[in-house]
Design an enzyme around this catalytic site. Structure first.
Site, PDB file in Angstrom:
ATOM      1  N   GLY A  46      72.394  50.362  23.837  1.00 50.34           N
ATOM      2  CA  GLY A  46      72.144  50.762  22.706  1.00 50.34           C
ATOM      3  C   GLY A  46      72.481  49.811  21.878  1.00 50.34           C
ATOM      4  N   GLN A  51      78.812  45.956  16.032  1.00 49.78           N
ATOM      5  CA  GLN A  51      79.051  45.404  17.082  1.00 49.78           C
ATOM      6  C   GLN A  51      78.433  43.450  16.900  1.00 49.78           C
ATOM      7  OE1 GLN A  51      77.204  48.554  19.866  1.00 49.78           O
ATOM      8  NE2 GLN A  51      78.366  47.731  21.105  1.00 49.78           N
ATOM      9  N   CYS A  95      80.114  50.023  27.273  1.00 47.35           N
ATOM     10  CA  CYS A  95      79.740  49.496  25.331  1.00 47.35           C
ATOM     11  C   CYS A  95      79.660  47.835  25.670  1.00 47.35           C
ATOM     12  CB  CYS A  95      80.630  49.871  24.816  1.00 47.35           C
ATOM     13  SG  CYS A  95      81.123  49.049  23.429  1.00 47.35           S
ATOM     14  N   LEU A  96      79.031  47.227  25.502  1.00 46.06           N
ATOM     15  CA  LEU A  96      78.381  45.829  25.249  1.00 46.06           C
ATOM     16  C   LEU A  96      79.367  45.147  24.414  1.00 46.06           C
ATOM     17  CD1 LEU A  96      74.711  45.728  24.080  1.00 46.06           C
ATOM     18  CD2 LEU A  96      75.874  45.339  26.779  1.00 46.06           C
ATOM     19  N   HIS A 137      76.740  57.688  21.183  1.00 48.39           N
ATOM     20  CA  HIS A 137      78.076  56.591  21.308  1.00 48.39           C
ATOM     21  C   HIS A 137      77.020  55.993  19.873  1.00 48.39           C
ATOM     22  CE1 HIS A 137      79.430  53.399  24.080  1.00 48.39           C
ATOM     23  NE2 HIS A 137      79.352  52.975  23.041  1.00 48.39           N
ATOM     24  N   GLU A 138      76.542  55.974  19.810  1.00 46.93           N
ATOM     25  CA  GLU A 138      75.673  54.783  18.765  1.00 46.93           C
ATOM     26  C   GLU A 138      76.799  54.522  17.504  1.00 46.93           C
ATOM     27  OE1 GLU A 138      75.492  51.650  19.560  1.00 46.93           O
ATOM     28  OE2 GLU A 138      74.705  51.778  21.930  1.00 46.93           O
ATOM     29  N   HIS A 141      80.160  54.602  16.709  1.00 49.53           N
ATOM     30  CA  HIS A 141      80.341  52.452  15.849  1.00 49.53           C
ATOM     31  C   HIS A 141      80.850  53.364  14.404  1.00 49.53           C
ATOM     32  CE1 HIS A 141      80.572  50.265  20.111  1.00 49.53           C
ATOM     33  NE2 HIS A 141      79.841  51.123  20.078  1.00 49.53           N
TER      34      HIS A 141
HETATM   35 ZN   LIG Z   1      79.470  51.026  22.363  1.00 52.09          ZN
END
Ligand SMILES: [Zn+2]
Length: 173
Positions: A46, A51, A95-96, A137-138, A141
């Site tokens: 995701g 991000q 998380c990236l 989660h997304e 963000h």
């Molecule tokens: Zn994340």
């Protein structure tokens, strides 16, 4: 398609509430494709627009993990959780934007999500298991919230420091 650099926590842009997308322009469709490519390359399941430094309500996902199963690239504009189950699920999340760090987070097991797709059509669907965790989660963000915000202050600080160190080292490299 263009790969986008992924912002690493801490970054003020990861703490912002993102703006709704008025309609799906060609520019936003291109951004969504670039985000999918960036996510697959990372690799991740995701990615949210903040991000990559874009403060718009756009997320991409693909939670298909089984080898040989067809990919399911999913793009959501203005996603919104409209209902959640009382039953919860615990997943080890990463998380990236917080590389190589993982922690267990408890979230509703099922979520009903409404969003606008690539063609500007309104969609609504229920998500379960990993997809449910990922979409929550997304969407977090888009509201300036990271998965480490669910952890104890001590754990959050520790992970923030490690992420900061990763960022410094990457900038030096
Ligand atoms: Zn994340």
């Amino acid at each position: 398609m263009t790969m986008k650099p992924i912002l690493i926590h801490p970054d003020p842009r990861l703490k912002k509430v993102c703006d709704p997308v008025p309609d799906v322009s060609d520019e936003l469709r291109t951004l969504a494709q670039d985000m999918l490519e960036t996510m697959y390359d990372a690799p991740g399941i995701g990615l949210a627009a903040p991000q990559v430094g874009v403060l718009s309500r756009l997320i991409v996902m693909d939670c298909v993990k089984e080898e040989g199963e067809p990919p399911q690239p999913t793009v959501m504009f203005n996603p919104e959780v409209v209902a959640t189950s009382d039953e919860t699920n615990v997943y080890e999340e990463g998380c990236l934007s917080i590389p190589d760090q993982y922690a267990e987070v408890t979230r509703p097991k099922l979520v009903q999500v409404r969003w606008m797709d690539m063609d500007g059509r309104e969609r609504e669907q229920e998500f379960d298991a990993l997809w449910a965790t990922c979409v929550q989660h997304e969407i977090d963000h888009l509201n300036g919230k990271l998965f480490i915000d669910y952890l104890s202050p001590m754990k959050r600080q520790m992970m923030t420091r490690k992420s900061q160190k990763f960022k410094r080292e990457r900038m030096r490299a």
